[in-house]
Design a protein around this motif. Structure first.
Motif, PDB file in Angstrom:
ATOM      1  N   MET A   1       0.826  -1.201   0.000  1.00  0.00           N
ATOM      2  CA  MET A   1       0.000   0.000   0.000  1.00  0.00           C
ATOM      3  C   MET A   1       0.862   1.253   0.000  1.00  0.00           C
ATOM      4  N   MET A   2       2.047   1.165   0.537  1.00  0.00           N
ATOM      5  CA  MET A   2       2.905   2.342   0.628  1.00  0.00           C
ATOM      6  C   MET A   2       3.762   2.542  -0.617  1.00  0.00           C
ATOM      7  N   ALA A   3       3.732   1.604  -1.529  1.00  0.00           N
ATOM      8  CA  ALA A   3       4.575   1.705  -2.725  1.00  0.00           C
ATOM      9  C   ALA A   3       4.085   2.822  -3.640  1.00  0.00           C
ATOM     10  N   ARG A   4       5.002   3.681  -4.026  1.00  0.00           N
ATOM     11  CA  ARG A   4       4.645   4.780  -4.933  1.00  0.00           C
ATOM     12  C   ARG A   4       4.705   4.351  -6.382  1.00  0.00           C
ATOM     13  N   GLU A   5       5.541   3.411  -6.664  1.00  0.00           N
ATOM     14  CA  GLU A   5       5.681   2.885  -8.022  1.00  0.00           C
ATOM     15  C   GLU A   5       5.178   1.450  -8.033  1.00  0.00           C
ATOM     16  N   PRO A   6       4.705   0.973  -9.173  1.00  0.00           N
ATOM     17  CA  PRO A   6       4.239  -0.418  -9.231  1.00  0.00           C
ATOM     18  C   PRO A   6       5.359  -1.381  -8.838  1.00  0.00           C
ATOM     19  N   VAL A   7       5.007  -2.398  -8.095  1.00  0.00           N
ATOM     20  CA  VAL A   7       5.967  -3.416  -7.696  1.00  0.00           C
ATOM     21  C   VAL A   7       6.284  -4.258  -8.920  1.00  0.00           C
ATOM     22  N   LYS A   8       7.564  -4.416  -9.204  1.00  0.00           N
ATOM     23  CA  LYS A   8       7.980  -5.155 -10.406  1.00  0.00           C
ATOM     24  C   LYS A   8       8.168  -6.645 -10.142  1.00  0.00           C
ATOM     25  N   SER A   9       8.681  -6.979  -8.954  1.00  0.00           N
ATOM     26  CA  SER A   9       8.882  -8.394  -8.639  1.00  0.00           C
ATOM     27  C   SER A   9       8.873  -8.588  -7.129  1.00  0.00           C
ATOM     28  N   LEU A  10       8.525  -9.779  -6.737  1.00  0.00           N
ATOM     29  CA  LEU A  10       8.552 -10.201  -5.338  1.00  0.00           C
ATOM     30  C   LEU A  10       9.146 -11.606  -5.319  1.00  0.00           C
ATOM     31  N   PRO A  11      10.458 -11.710  -5.299  1.00  0.00           N
ATOM     32  CA  PRO A  11      11.099 -13.017  -5.466  1.00  0.00           C
ATOM     33  C   PRO A  11      10.689 -14.069  -4.438  1.00  0.00           C
ATOM     34  N   ASP A  12      10.483 -13.679  -3.195  1.00  0.00           N
ATOM     35  CA  ASP A  12      10.152 -14.661  -2.156  1.00  0.00           C
ATOM     36  C   ASP A  12       8.655 -14.746  -1.879  1.00  0.00           C
ATOM     37  N   ALA A  13       7.851 -14.114  -2.707  1.00  0.00           N
ATOM     38  CA  ALA A  13       6.413 -14.051  -2.448  1.00  0.00           C
ATOM     39  C   ALA A  13       5.705 -15.345  -2.842  1.00  0.00           C
ATOM     40  N   SER A  14       4.598 -15.575  -2.170  1.00  0.00           N
ATOM     41  CA  SER A  14       3.747 -16.721  -2.499  1.00  0.00           C
ATOM     42  C   SER A  14       2.947 -16.393  -3.764  1.00  0.00           C
ATOM     43  N   LYS A  15       2.274 -17.393  -4.286  1.00  0.00           N
ATOM     44  CA  LYS A  15       1.410 -17.178  -5.446  1.00  0.00           C
ATOM     45  C   LYS A  15       0.306 -16.177  -5.110  1.00  0.00           C
ATOM     46  N   ALA A  16      -0.293 -16.303  -3.923  1.00  0.00           N
ATOM     47  CA  ALA A  16      -1.365 -15.389  -3.508  1.00  0.00           C
ATOM     48  C   ALA A  16      -0.854 -13.951  -3.435  1.00  0.00           C
ATOM     49  N   GLU A  17       0.342 -13.748  -2.889  1.00  0.00           N
ATOM     50  CA  GLU A  17       0.912 -12.402  -2.810  1.00  0.00           C
ATOM     51  C   GLU A  17       1.217 -11.861  -4.210  1.00  0.00           C
ATOM     52  N   LYS A  18       1.766 -12.699  -5.061  1.00  0.00           N
ATOM     53  CA  LYS A  18       2.055 -12.264  -6.431  1.00  0.00           C
ATOM     54  C   LYS A  18       0.773 -11.923  -7.176  1.00  0.00           C
ATOM     55  N   ASP A  19      -0.264 -12.742  -6.999  1.00  0.00           N
ATOM     56  CA  ASP A  19      -1.547 -12.456  -7.650  1.00  0.00           C
ATOM     57  C   ASP A  19      -2.114 -11.120  -7.188  1.00  0.00           C
ATOM     58  N   THR A  20      -1.921 -10.813  -5.908  1.00  0.00           N
ATOM     59  CA  THR A  20      -2.446  -9.564  -5.355  1.00  0.00           C
ATOM     60  C   THR A  20      -1.640  -8.360  -5.804  1.00  0.00           C
ATOM     61  N   TRP A  21      -0.323  -8.409  -5.654  1.00  0.00           N
ATOM     62  CA  TRP A  21       0.502  -7.222  -5.840  1.00  0.00           C
ATOM     63  C   TRP A  21       1.124  -7.105  -7.227  1.00  0.00           C
ATOM     64  N   LEU A  22       1.143  -8.170  -8.001  1.00  0.00           N
ATOM     65  CA  LEU A  22       1.751  -8.105  -9.328  1.00  0.00           C
ATOM     66  C   LEU A  22       0.717  -8.353 -10.429  1.00  0.00           C
ATOM     67  N   GLY A  23      -0.548  -8.151 -10.111  1.00  0.00           N
ATOM     68  CA  GLY A  23      -1.621  -8.440 -11.050  1.00  0.00           C
ATOM     69  C   GLY A  23      -1.958  -7.323 -12.016  1.00  0.00           C
ATOM     70  N   GLY A  24      -1.143  -6.266 -12.083  1.00  0.00           N
ATOM     71  CA  GLY A  24      -1.406  -5.175 -13.021  1.00  0.00           C
ATOM     72  C   GLY A  24      -2.442  -4.179 -12.530  1.00  0.00           C
ATOM     73  N   GLU A  25      -2.707  -4.199 -11.229  1.00  0.00           N
ATOM     74  CA  GLU A  25      -3.665  -3.253 -10.667  1.00  0.00           C
ATOM     75  C   GLU A  25      -2.961  -2.351  -9.658  1.00  0.00           C
ATOM     76  N   ARG A  26      -3.594  -1.216  -9.406  1.00  0.00           N
ATOM     77  CA  ARG A  26      -3.073  -0.263  -8.415  1.00  0.00           C
ATOM     78  C   ARG A  26      -4.113  -0.071  -7.322  1.00  0.00           C
ATOM     79  N   LEU A  27      -3.640   0.164  -6.122  1.00  0.00           N
ATOM     80  CA  LEU A  27      -4.506   0.408  -4.977  1.00  0.00           C
ATOM     81  C   LEU A  27      -4.745   1.911  -4.879  1.00  0.00           C
ATOM     82  N   VAL A  28      -6.034   2.319  -4.901  1.00  0.00           N
ATOM     83  CA  VAL A  28      -6.378   3.744  -4.900  1.00  0.00           C
ATOM     84  C   VAL A  28      -7.494   4.033  -3.900  1.00  0.00           C
ATOM     85  N   LEU A  29      -7.553   5.286  -3.468  1.00  0.00           N
ATOM     86  CA  LEU A  29      -8.718   5.805  -2.758  1.00  0.00           C
ATOM     87  C   LEU A  29      -9.644   6.319  -3.844  1.00  0.00           C
ATOM     88  N   ASP A  30     -10.844   5.770  -3.900  1.00  0.00           N
ATOM     89  CA  ASP A  30     -11.784   6.039  -4.990  1.00  0.00           C
ATOM     90  C   ASP A  30     -13.002   6.795  -4.472  1.00  0.00           C
TER      91      ASP A  30
END
Length: 157
Positions: A1-30
C-alpha cells in the motif's frame, strides 16, 4: 500500500501475494465507491482517485528512507497538484471538496488505527483458533468463520 511505483517483482512471495501485488492493478482511494480498492493500472488516474499511499502519514518518510538520493513529492504536494490542475477543470468543486474530506477522513482512520500482533509458535490450527478466540473476547471480536478464512488463505500461500 505504501509503494509509490508499481511493484515489479517479489522473489520470495507466495502465489497469492504475487496475484495480489503483481496483477497489473493499483490500490487507490476512490471517490465513486468511497473506498480503497484495486483498479486496473490504466484506470488508476481516472475520476477522483488518489494512490493509496497518500492516506498513510508515514508513507513520505518511508519512501525517503528507501531512496535517499531523490527528493520525493509529498502526499500534500501530490494532492495539491491534482486539486489545482486537472480536477478543477474536470469536476464540480463540491465533488472535489467532498473527495478531499473523504481523503482526510481516510488519513485519520489510518492514523487512529491500533493493531495487535500475537505470535503463537508450535500450535495446531485448533490450538491457535482457541487462543485467538480467547484473546478477541477482550479486544476486537473475531468470528470463528473469519479465523477459518484467514487460516485457509495462509494454507494457500
Amino acid at each position: 500500500m505504501m509503494a509509490r511505483e508499481p511493484v515489479k517483482s517479489l522473489p520470495d512471495a507466495s502465489k497469492a501475494e504475487k496475484d495480489t501485488w503483481l496483477g497489473g492493478e493499483r490500490l487507490v482511494l476512490d471517490y465513486a465507491s468511497h473506498s480503497i480498492k484495486f483498479v486496473p493500472a490504466e484506470e488508476s488516474d481516472r475520476g477522483l482517485r488518489l494512490p493509496a499511499w497518500t492516506v498513510l502519514s508515514n508513507a513520505d518518510r518511508l519512501a525517503q528512507s528507501v531512496n535517499k538520493e531523490i527528493s520525493l513529492e509529498s502526499s500534500m504536494q501530490f494532492i495539491y497538484s491534482r486539486w489545482n490542475g486537472e480536477w478543477t477543470k474536470r469536476f464540480k468543486s463540491s465533488d472535489v471538496d467532498d473527495f478531499i474530506k473523504l481523503w482526510e477522513h481516510s488519513c485519520n482512520r489510518f492514523r487512529e488505527a491500533r493493531t495487535t500482533e500475537t505470535i503463537i509458535d508450535n500450535a495446531t490450527v485448533s490450538e491457535a483458533r482457541h487462543a485467538f478466540l480467547r484473546i478477541c473476547r477482550v479486544g476486537v471480536p473475531i468470528s470463528q468463520q473469519d479465523f477459518d478464512k484467514a487460516i485457509s488463505w495462509m494454507h494457500n500461500i
